[in-house]
Motif scaffolding. Sequence first.
Motif, PDB file in Angstrom:
ATOM      1  N   LEU A   1      77.174  71.377  -8.981  1.00  0.00           N
ATOM      2  CA  LEU A   1      76.201  71.450  -7.882  1.00  0.00           C
ATOM      3  C   LEU A   1      75.112  72.484  -8.179  1.00  0.00           C
ATOM      4  O   LEU A   1      73.963  72.332  -7.777  1.00  0.00           O
ATOM      5  CB  LEU A   1      76.896  71.833  -6.567  1.00  0.00           C
ATOM      6  N   LYS A   2      75.481  73.529  -8.889  1.00  0.00           N
ATOM      7  CA  LYS A   2      74.488  74.557  -9.244  1.00  0.00           C
ATOM      8  C   LYS A   2      73.514  74.019 -10.297  1.00  0.00           C
ATOM      9  O   LYS A   2      72.309  74.234 -10.199  1.00  0.00           O
ATOM     10  CB  LYS A   2      75.195  75.817  -9.750  1.00  0.00           C
ATOM     11  N   VAL A   3      74.071  73.303 -11.280  1.00  0.00           N
ATOM     12  CA  VAL A   3      73.188  72.739 -12.303  1.00  0.00           C
ATOM     13  C   VAL A   3      72.277  71.677 -11.678  1.00  0.00           C
ATOM     14  O   VAL A   3      71.115  71.534 -12.045  1.00  0.00           O
ATOM     15  CB  VAL A   3      74.013  72.151 -13.473  1.00  0.00           C
ATOM     16  N   ARG A   4      72.820  70.993 -10.677  1.00  0.00           N
ATOM     17  CA  ARG A   4      72.011  70.004  -9.965  1.00  0.00           C
ATOM     18  C   ARG A   4      70.770  70.682  -9.377  1.00  0.00           C
ATOM     19  O   ARG A   4      69.663  70.143  -9.446  1.00  0.00           O
ATOM     20  CB  ARG A   4      72.845  69.397  -8.846  1.00  0.00           C
ATOM     21  N   ARG A   5      70.944  71.851  -8.825  1.00  0.00           N
ATOM     22  CA  ARG A   5      69.808  72.606  -8.265  1.00  0.00           C
ATOM     23  C   ARG A   5      68.798  72.922  -9.367  1.00  0.00           C
ATOM     24  O   ARG A   5      67.594  72.785  -9.158  1.00  0.00           O
ATOM     25  CB  ARG A   5      70.340  73.887  -7.625  1.00  0.00           C
ATOM     26  N   LEU A   6      69.295  73.278 -10.557  1.00  0.00           N
ATOM     27  CA  LEU A   6      68.381  73.596 -11.658  1.00  0.00           C
ATOM     28  C   LEU A   6      67.595  72.352 -12.084  1.00  0.00           C
ATOM     29  O   LEU A   6      66.408  72.439 -12.402  1.00  0.00           O
ATOM     30  CB  LEU A   6      69.168  74.178 -12.845  1.00  0.00           C
TER      31      LEU A   6
ATOM     32  N   THR B   1      70.328  66.522  -1.413  1.00  0.00           N
ATOM     33  CA  THR B   1      68.921  66.684  -1.765  1.00  0.00           C
ATOM     34  C   THR B   1      68.059  66.568  -0.511  1.00  0.00           C
ATOM     35  O   THR B   1      66.917  66.993  -0.504  1.00  0.00           O
ATOM     36  CB  THR B   1      68.466  65.617  -2.781  1.00  0.00           C
TER      37      THR B   1
ATOM     38  N   THR C   1      74.610  80.181 -14.347  1.00  0.00           N
ATOM     39  CA  THR C   1      74.192  79.715 -13.025  1.00  0.00           C
ATOM     40  C   THR C   1      74.416  80.779 -11.960  1.00  0.00           C
ATOM     41  O   THR C   1      74.466  80.471 -10.772  1.00  0.00           O
ATOM     42  CB  THR C   1      74.950  78.434 -12.628  1.00  0.00           C
TER      43      THR C   1
ATOM     44  N   ARG D   1      66.810  69.834 -10.159  1.00  0.00           N
ATOM     45  CA  ARG D   1      65.795  69.588  -9.135  1.00  0.00           C
ATOM     46  C   ARG D   1      64.616  70.568  -9.297  1.00  0.00           C
ATOM     47  O   ARG D   1      63.448  70.190  -9.182  1.00  0.00           O
ATOM     48  CB  ARG D   1      66.427  69.718  -7.746  1.00  0.00           C
TER      49      ARG D   1
ATOM     50  N   VAL E   1      72.555  80.934  -8.500  1.00  0.00           N
ATOM     51  CA  VAL E   1      72.027  79.612  -8.136  1.00  0.00           C
ATOM     52  C   VAL E   1      72.827  79.059  -6.967  1.00  0.00           C
ATOM     53  O   VAL E   1      74.059  79.067  -6.984  1.00  0.00           O
ATOM     54  CB  VAL E   1      72.109  78.632  -9.332  1.00  0.00           C
ATOM     55  N   GLN E   2      72.133  78.608  -5.934  1.00  0.00           N
ATOM     56  CA  GLN E   2      72.810  78.018  -4.777  1.00  0.00           C
ATOM     57  C   GLN E   2      73.255  76.597  -5.097  1.00  0.00           C
ATOM     58  O   GLN E   2      72.452  75.789  -5.563  1.00  0.00           O
ATOM     59  CB  GLN E   2      71.842  77.969  -3.593  1.00  0.00           C
ATOM     60  N   PRO E   3      74.533  76.261  -4.850  1.00  0.00           N
ATOM     61  CA  PRO E   3      74.978  74.883  -5.086  1.00  0.00           C
ATOM     62  C   PRO E   3      74.159  73.907  -4.247  1.00  0.00           C
ATOM     63  O   PRO E   3      73.757  74.232  -3.133  1.00  0.00           O
ATOM     64  CB  PRO E   3      76.435  74.887  -4.620  1.00  0.00           C
ATOM     65  N   MET E   4      73.874  72.721  -4.790  1.00  0.00           N
ATOM     66  CA  MET E   4      73.058  71.738  -4.089  1.00  0.00           C
ATOM     67  C   MET E   4      73.906  70.497  -3.791  1.00  0.00           C
ATOM     68  O   MET E   4      74.054  69.619  -4.634  1.00  0.00           O
ATOM     69  CB  MET E   4      71.857  71.362  -4.962  1.00  0.00           C
TER      70      MET E   4
ATOM     71  N   LEU F   1      75.587  77.125 -19.398  1.00  0.00           N
ATOM     72  CA  LEU F   1      74.506  77.566 -18.521  1.00  0.00           C
ATOM     73  C   LEU F   1      74.918  78.743 -17.659  1.00  0.00           C
ATOM     74  O   LEU F   1      75.995  78.755 -17.081  1.00  0.00           O
ATOM     75  CB  LEU F   1      74.093  76.412 -17.606  1.00  0.00           C
TER      76      LEU F   1
ATOM     77  N   LEU G   1      70.203  62.776  -9.078  1.00  0.00           N
ATOM     78  CA  LEU G   1      70.650  64.151  -8.828  1.00  0.00           C
ATOM     79  C   LEU G   1      69.590  64.921  -8.055  1.00  0.00           C
ATOM     80  O   LEU G   1      69.899  65.722  -7.183  1.00  0.00           O
ATOM     81  CB  LEU G   1      70.956  64.848 -10.164  1.00  0.00           C
TER      82      LEU G   1
END
Lengths: 492, 517, 96
Positions: free
Chosen positions: B405-410, C55, C46, B412, C49-52, C44, B459
């Motif tokens: 989920l954190k990489v997903r933010r990156l 969207t 992270t 985006r 970084v806030q979990p997403m 990476l 994503l």
Amino acid sequence: MTNTAYETIIGLEVHVQLQTNTKLFCRCSTSFGAEPNTQTCPVCIGMPGSLPVMNRQAYALGLKTAVALNCQIPEFTKWDRKQYFYPDLPKGYQISQFDLPMSEHGWLEISDPKGAFETKKIGITRAHLEDDAGKSMHDEAAGRSDSRIDLNRTGTPLLEIVSDPDLRSADEARAYLSELKLLLTYLGVSDCNMQEGSLRVDANINLHIAQGERTAATPIVEVKNMNSFRAVERALRFEANRQFESWQANPVELGSPGGHKTTRGWDDQMQITRIQREKEESSDYRYFPDPDLLPVTATEADVASVRGALGELPAALRVTLAKKYGIDAYDADVLVNQGRPLVAYFEELAAACDDGRRASNWVQQDVLRLLNEMDATIDQFPVTAAALGELLKFIAAGDIDNTRAKDVLQEMIDAQSSAAEAMAKLGIEKVDASDLESLCRELLAANPAVVADLKEGKMKAVGALIGQAKKQNPNVNPAQIKSICIELVKQL
Amino acid sequence: MSLIDSPATELLQLLKSAEVTAVEVTQAYLDQIARYDGRVKSFLSVGSERALEQAATIDQRRGRGEPLGELAGLPVAVKDVLCTDGWVTSCGSKMLADFVPPYDATVIARLKAADAILIGKTNMDEFAMGGSTENSAFFPTTNPWDVSCTPGGSSGGAAACVAASMAPLSIGSDTGGSIRQPAGFCGVTGLKPTYGRVSRYGLIAFASSLDQVGPLASTAEDAALLLRTIAGHDPLDSTSAPVDQPDYLANIDQPLDGLRLGLVREHFGPGLDDEVGAAVGQAIKEFESRGARVQEISLPHSKYAIATYYVIAPCEASSNLARYDGVHYGYRTDEAAMLADLAEERKQLAAAGDEAGLANLDSPLMRLYRLSRSEGFGPEVKRRIMLGAYALSAGYKDAYYVKALKVRRLIRNDYDAAFRDVDLIVGPTTPTVAFGLGEMVDDPLAMYLQDLYTVSANLAGIAGISVPCGMTSTGLPVGLQLQAPPFQEERLLRAAHMFQQATDWHTKRPTLAAETP
Amino acid sequence: MSLSKADVEKVASLARLKLTDEELSTMTRQLDQVIQYVQQLEELDTSGVQPMAHTADLANVFADDLLRASLPRDAALANAPKRDDECYLVPPVLGD
């Protein structure tokens, strides 16, 4: 019991069904007692493709309760899936709240007017929203080999209120539950009907046992299947004893081998707890945020407006009543514990008769007794506060004594009449002061022995005269007879 | 040009002017299906009777001058992932082979309200998991351009039926490329809208935070026509976006002046087929010749997209598919046989004095769950359920799910940064053209890597489209992908239309062979 | 980190799947391959970084508490693999 000291540590988990028209995530009815599977739709059946949408009112009721429980309301909350398989859980997960609940860190104050424990604040760990499961019914007696599943209840909004392990006895647990139920009732967020499952209680209990310098903790037991507050009290007493005896026979500590948390069910018939079979892999719920639902945010202003609209809650109301009407704390407690409608009746009555103490006595002694006899609630009580107030005023004016007034109240109920009408019907009228005096003179003349006693200061002797006076005229006021007779004897 | 080769927008004009009837149009497509679908196998079920009935009603209403919906008389094929009231919705799975929904998906309700004719339900990878339609529990769909190849997936039937002129319009769903990749493989136009643009209510969930319904058609203009009907806010879907709904057709003819196109450096690395690269390069030149400015951009985290996707999607899938347990609907194992087996196992364990074995023996309910699910789901679905259950289980959740989920933010954030410099991002839809049937069934990871260019859009929740942009020497279509910022479908469709005005790749149709008896 | 057969068996039980020995071997190999691939995310940094999870940049989506018609019981139960006139039927639910 031996002389080894131990402390009982109890935390309660209360599930309350919120009083909404519709379910938490769909618009099916939440009403109790419908025919099986008549209150379901694709969403609460968990049909493929269906999606949840959060009930605004359920969230509002949850928030109101959390604020009333002095909880902190985070700015951001979200919904998570708690995953396990069960036939009454058609989605394969419960929508609940895991790491970011809608409220945390509150408290509820409990006290015991009888003084069994000191007034204390019980911490509220959290209160969060979740959806209820359906019902699995298994009836071996009917010779059915299958369990039957009814999904009517599936999706009903629940507020789970978790207390900190701050309770130290079954008495405290009972007081906490009573106070919580009272609060919920005042808030109007739940009907708290335990028979219909609107309020369910699970308890976590263990003992802290002094072992010289250190304290040993017994393994935590979660107790389930308690269907009344009385059952909770008894189950906890039983469980504390059972754990202590078990400790003495075989001292196993929490966290050591064999010291893991277990679940026991309360058997109300046998008055014991029994070990329950663990649900398979119940330990790994694989919580994660429900991607079908969005977060909810609450600003400080939102919370302030909820707080402002709460109205006076039981704890504050007790203090207000005692102060405003000059009644004892104990009496205020009794009145407040009867619920908001009864308090409203009392306040109206106190205003009508302009005497808080008299109103309090009448409500507690007569109104509550009559309601109990009629098996009715105050809303159904046939005598309005104004009408009863009129009667109490007659008492205050000395027109009628307390005992006769009770007959009048009964007559008011039976004939649905006013106090004045009822008194007329019973032939009660104020006896003229000169008539009273001549009656007293007659009685004194006829009872020289009593006069002698009175002269010697034996005031109790006047009772005999009151009895005779009442025989001659049932409307006489005993207090007046007494004072007139004593006055006349002084003048002799 | 015959009826079935006309774009939907033209057919609609012919219908409106009463030059053709809805019955004629519907019959023409039904005939094409009858003739060729035995080979292509794009449909799981064809609703001939009800389609013709509905067409006749529309013709009558038109004859009486009654107002009609905006797609009146146009056949639309629907991927079998969308619930249709009273019509089996299988999701390509044995689990739901007999499932008849008691309700319509919002997209279906909108199509019905627009008087579109639902002609059939198209084949797909089971629960939309796959990129070849070979994971259908019923049969694989073939690629109309070469029946030894897959049509892609998971919306393989949806793409193939448009390519084979069996429907002018079709509805697909895209979780990691499931509209764009088969559109690319089959030489049709396929749009994945922004997450939240089209309601998911009634879309059988694969991965809820990634799933999106979208149109497949011959042209961008037709895709715009269909999107206009299905898009829009839906109070039944909490994640549906309450945003304005533009008329995607109104300005589609206006070219985009000064269009800034971003070329993703990372999308032209190793793994990209030469012929695909060449066709895409040519397409970019075409845009440049129409005044577009092309600049290289970087999406530095795009190389992690597959890994991120194959954590998040299975996690959500493992949960979404928990409901298929043989209790309330769907497949249930043979209970009598199951109980007999359990009794036999218990007997043997008892005879062997195996106390532990007896204690661990499944309860009848547990065994019912396990058998119903194991027999009802195919291998790929089971793999993803297992992957998701593992990645969410105690001790692993932070390392896999939360990390993803954190990489997903990156990922985006990369897009947000890129779209500050460019209007659209352009590149290949897939690294290769359609591959052979059976080629990758035993290598799930290789299959997953096919999604390299498409998963990022899911994503990040942005919009993407695939349009045909060339042919390989072996006669297979190449797809060009355009990606746009959230809710910029209009820009995407205008650019695609602009390209199609200048090229004729979208007009090419395969030569079909009728089924050999 | 690599996946053992025992791990896979445990997950299969958690996910209510029953795998044959052959399936178990194949599954272990294939899952392990994917898990190995996925572990590249560890490269990476992270932190911070806030979990997403979503969207959609939305919050506070509610429906009003207004009753809508439920499904008729027969429609609700129509897809049930085993039922009586009123309920879904399953093998006995043990325990509570």
